[in-house]
Design an enzyme around this catalytic site. Structure first.
Site, PDB file in Angstrom:
ATOM      1  N   LYS A  87       0.822  -1.196  -0.067  1.00  0.00           N
ATOM      2  CA  LYS A  87      -0.010  -0.165  -0.028  1.00  0.00           C
ATOM      3  C   LYS A  87       0.840   1.277   0.177  1.00  0.00           C
ATOM      4  O   LYS A  87       1.661   1.710   0.843  1.00  0.00           O
ATOM      5  CB  LYS A  87      -0.952   0.163   1.182  1.00  0.00           C
ATOM      6  N   GLU A  92      11.033   1.561   9.431  1.00  0.00           N
ATOM      7  CA  GLU A  92      12.175   2.887   8.859  1.00  0.00           C
ATOM      8  C   GLU A  92      11.361   4.230   9.157  1.00  0.00           C
ATOM      9  O   GLU A  92      10.335   4.324   8.435  1.00  0.00           O
ATOM     10  CB  GLU A  92      12.502   2.552   7.716  1.00  0.00           C
ATOM     11  N   CYS A 120      14.197  11.577   4.333  1.00  0.00           N
ATOM     12  CA  CYS A 120      14.351  11.309   5.711  1.00  0.00           C
ATOM     13  C   CYS A 120      16.001  11.051   6.263  1.00  0.00           C
ATOM     14  O   CYS A 120      15.884  11.363   7.445  1.00  0.00           O
ATOM     15  CB  CYS A 120      13.883   9.896   5.948  1.00  0.00           C
ATOM     16  N   GLU A 129      11.317  16.603  13.470  1.00  0.00           N
ATOM     17  CA  GLU A 129      11.519  16.425  12.040  1.00  0.00           C
ATOM     18  C   GLU A 129      10.738  17.289  11.003  1.00  0.00           C
ATOM     19  O   GLU A 129       9.450  17.514  11.607  1.00  0.00           O
ATOM     20  CB  GLU A 129      11.153  15.162  11.529  1.00  0.00           C
TER      21      GLU A 129
HETATM   22  P1  NAD Z   1       3.052   8.616   7.415  1.00  0.00           P
HETATM   23  O1  NAD Z   1       3.362   7.993   8.477  1.00  0.00           O
HETATM   24  O2  NAD Z   1       2.087   9.598   7.249  1.00  0.00           O
HETATM   25  O3  NAD Z   1       2.320   7.753   6.220  1.00  0.00           O
HETATM   26  C1  NAD Z   1       2.953   6.580   5.773  1.00  0.00           C
HETATM   27  C2  NAD Z   1       2.351   5.564   5.103  1.00  0.00           C
HETATM   28  O4  NAD Z   1       1.519   4.990   6.294  1.00  0.00           O
HETATM   29  C3  NAD Z   1       1.020   5.939   4.121  1.00  0.00           C
HETATM   30  O5  NAD Z   1       1.165   5.119   3.281  1.00  0.00           O
HETATM   31  C4  NAD Z   1      -0.038   5.886   5.004  1.00  0.00           C
HETATM   32  O6  NAD Z   1      -1.308   6.010   4.170  1.00  0.00           O
HETATM   33  C5  NAD Z   1       0.082   5.003   5.923  1.00  0.00           C
HETATM   34  N1  NAD Z   1      -0.585   4.994   7.264  1.00  0.00           N
HETATM   35  C6  NAD Z   1      -1.217   6.144   7.937  1.00  0.00           C
HETATM   36  N2  NAD Z   1      -1.878   5.749   8.888  1.00  0.00           N
HETATM   37  C7  NAD Z   1      -1.949   4.400   8.936  1.00  0.00           C
HETATM   38  C8  NAD Z   1      -2.522   3.329   9.822  1.00  0.00           C
HETATM   39  N3  NAD Z   1      -3.271   3.729  10.774  1.00  0.00           N
HETATM   40  N4  NAD Z   1      -2.465   2.034   9.442  1.00  0.00           N
HETATM   41  C9  NAD Z   1      -1.719   1.828   8.358  1.00  0.00           C
HETATM   42  N5  NAD Z   1      -1.038   2.452   7.535  1.00  0.00           N
HETATM   43  C10 NAD Z   1      -1.113   4.051   7.934  1.00  0.00           C
HETATM   44  O7  NAD Z   1       4.459   9.338   6.712  1.00  0.00           O
HETATM   45  P2  NAD Z   1       4.421  10.016   5.316  1.00  0.00           P
HETATM   46  O8  NAD Z   1       3.850  11.513   5.642  1.00  0.00           O
HETATM   47  O9  NAD Z   1       3.823   9.388   4.160  1.00  0.00           O
HETATM   48  O10 NAD Z   1       6.051   9.944   5.134  1.00  0.00           O
HETATM   49  C11 NAD Z   1       6.928  10.914   5.897  1.00  0.00           C
HETATM   50  C12 NAD Z   1       7.550  10.162   6.972  1.00  0.00           C
HETATM   51  O11 NAD Z   1       8.246   9.139   6.173  1.00  0.00           O
HETATM   52  C13 NAD Z   1       8.720  10.915   7.379  1.00  0.00           C
HETATM   53  O12 NAD Z   1       8.755  10.953   8.890  1.00  0.00           O
HETATM   54  C14 NAD Z   1      10.050  10.576   6.830  1.00  0.00           C
HETATM   55  O13 NAD Z   1      11.234  10.637   7.614  1.00  0.00           O
HETATM   56  C15 NAD Z   1       9.799   9.194   6.865  1.00  0.00           C
HETATM   57  N6  NAD Z   1      10.481   8.331   5.846  1.00  0.00           N
HETATM   58  C16 NAD Z   1      11.564   7.265   6.442  1.00  0.00           C
HETATM   59  C17 NAD Z   1      12.216   6.772   5.613  1.00  0.00           C
HETATM   60  C18 NAD Z   1      13.349   5.833   6.277  1.00  0.00           C
HETATM   61  O14 NAD Z   1      13.851   4.860   5.482  1.00  0.00           O
HETATM   62  N7  NAD Z   1      13.703   5.697   7.587  1.00  0.00           N
HETATM   63  C19 NAD Z   1      12.429   6.769   4.401  1.00  0.00           C
HETATM   64  C20 NAD Z   1      11.285   7.807   3.967  1.00  0.00           C
HETATM   65  C21 NAD Z   1      10.446   8.469   4.734  1.00  0.00           C
END
Ligand code: NAD
Length: 488
Positions: free
Chosen positions: A182, A257, A290, A387
């Protein structure tokens, strides 16, 4: 039922799910717009519910025994074929991802999408090369066996969606698991193109599924499904906690991650031009990376000198349309995210932090924000501790190595760090004390896919990369055979 494909500058993209080898729509859709021009609706994308989540995990469960039985060679052939197809479609995927999330098209075309192909090729090969670990102890011969674990749910964020999704799906599939992916609702389209290639590569139905939709709806249904045997997540720490609770409820192994707030440490003995150039790279893609080193920590004796060089490097950035070769600063993904980034800078000003440069939106019509550097009032300032995920860096000075390490380790995050120094001894001494999953010295974003990757603290749970990933996606059995057990 299926929806018509949308045509994006000549690339046809399905807005539907891909479940059990078929495109499937939903009764509701959500709008996907381009950050390059928010008035441009790219697609009405299928909005998955518990129904599609249930079907997708069911398809993955049905397909699992046959996929597991293919063995590493059989599965590897599918993964290699998929890698070839990705390589042959880089331009199309890069263009759609650029329209969808506004990452720089050149960097997608030249590096990022090809990494997706490399992920499949590399994990196919690593799985083939696995030699069961063996040793003798306590009068027994020990052998560690890997077994495919079952349906795997992969949930990914909106930045670099194609590469980050393949980074997780490739080892899961190579290990013999079937997958339900997803992607994030703000950039869902490049993963849909991936499913066309999965189809073309001839994957058996149900092995690799895609569901589109909101995290709180279809995402939550997927991670709560007890038939999922692995959950792999990339995203924010807040969502990581929620998904971790679902995994704990079903006792399902889980990796996460999560976000970062990496230090970028510049010692006085560093090549200051190289350090300033690299520090300015942290603004690329609107700082929506990130792993970026977003806290500049600079040794006091060269502080002014470094800041001047950094200011010159930053002024070279070209804010513009991510499709154009010259552009280096792309817009932010979404008006909500734009407001979030802007809010951090406004609160910093109100709190008494000093905005050294930038600090304004570029135009009222778009989602571009200026490269911004803030000198905080103290290390406790919100802009240092949370962040931002935008083109906003903080700048602090330190007097000596101990203080550099203390500041570097002073947040709850621990994803990555960057150190600039010409001394190898110092690099090792400081690198060993930094609490981060990855520490780069005199470089940034150089990755070896076999190295462990993940975060410390609120930056993550578990490790992926190389054998760490293949172990995570497998059920491990230790077979202990009493020495002297006769052969044959
Ligand atoms: P997010 O946590 O808002 O969403 C990530 C994913 O989780 C999306 O697909 C979203 O639809 C899904 N999601 C949200 N609520 C959920 C739930 N209750 N159950 C299941 N799935 C759910 O993050 P974002 O805004 O999409 O991404 C940005 C974040 O990702 C930043 O914090 C960034 O640092 C992090 N990030 C980390 C890495 C890494 O490798 N550590 C890489 C890229 C991004």
């Amino acid at each position: 039922m299926t929806s018509p494909r949308v045509n994006l500058d000549g690339v046809e993209v399905s807005p539907d799910h891909f479940i059990n080898g078929r495109r499937v729509d939903s009764s509701h859709t959500f709008e996907d717009r381009s950050p390059l021009d928010w008035s441009w609706k790219l697609a009405d994308v299928a909005r998955g519910t518990t129904l599609e989540a249930h079907d997708a995990v069911g398809a993955a469960l049905d397909a699992f025994p046959a996929w597991a039985a293919f063995g590493v060679e059989g599965r590897g052939a599918f993964l290699d074929r998929l890698a070839e197809l990705i390589d042959a479609n880089i331009e199309r995927i890069a263009h759609v991802e650029c329209l969808d999330m506004a990452m720089l098209e050149d960097s997608l075309r030249l590096r990022v999408i090809a990494r997706g192909a490399r992920n499949f090729r590399a994990y196919a090969q690593l799985a083939r090369e696995y030699e069961a670990r063996r040793w003798s102890s306590n009068g027994t011969d020990n052998v560690v066996l890997r077994h495919p674990a079952g349906p795997t749910v992969v949930i990914t964020p909106w930045n670099a969606p194609f590469m980050l999704s393949t980074w997780k799906c490739a080892p899961a599939l190579a290990a013999g698991n079937t997958v339900v992916l997803k992607p994030a609702e703000w950039s869902p389209l490049s993963c849909s193109l991936l499913m066309d290639l999965v189809d073309e590569a001839g994957f058996p139905p149900g092995v690799f599924n895609l569901v589109q939709g909101f995290g709180e709806e279809v995402g939550a249904a997927l991670v709560n499904d007890p038939r999922a045997r692995r959950i792999s997540f990339t995203g924010s720490p807040e969502t990581g906690r929620i998904i971790g609770e679902a995994a704990a409820k079903n006792l399902v192994p889980f990796t996460a991650e999560l976000g970062g707030k990496g230090p970028f440490i510049v010692f006085a003995d560093a090549d200051l031009d190289a350090a300033a150039k690299m520090a300015a790279v942290m603004f690329d893609d609107g700082g929506q990376v990130c792993l970026a080193g977003t806290r500049l920590l600079v040794e006091a004796s060269i502080f002014d000198d470094f800041v001047e060089r950094f200011r010159v490097e930053t002024s070279q950035h070209v804010i513009g349309d991510s499709r154009h070769e010259a552009t280096t600063i792309s817009p932010l993904i979404h008006p909500e995210h734009f407001a979030r980034v802007k809010g951090f800078v406004e609160r910093a000003r109100a709190h008494g932090d000093t905005v050294l440069f930038g600090g304004e939106e570029v135009s009222r019509q778009g989602l571009w924000y200026q490269p911004t550097v803030i000198e905080p009032l103290s290390n406790n300032s919100e802009v240092v501790q949370r962040e931002i995920f935008g083109p906003v860096l903080t700048l602090q000075r330190f007097e000596n190595e101990d203080e550099a390490v203390e500041l570097a380790n002073s947040t709850k995050y621990g994803l990555s760090a960057v150190i600039y120094t010409s001394s190898q001894k110092r690099a090792v001494r400081v690198g060993e004390k930094i609490r981060a999953g990855t520490v780069w010295v005199n470089c940034f974003l150089v990755r070896d896919l076999t190295a462990p990757f993940g975060g410390i603290g609120i930056s993550g749970v578990g490790r992926e990369g190389g054998d760490y990933a293949l172990d995570f996606y497998s059920d491990l059995t230790t077979l202990q055979i009493k020495e002297g057990t006769t052969h044959g």
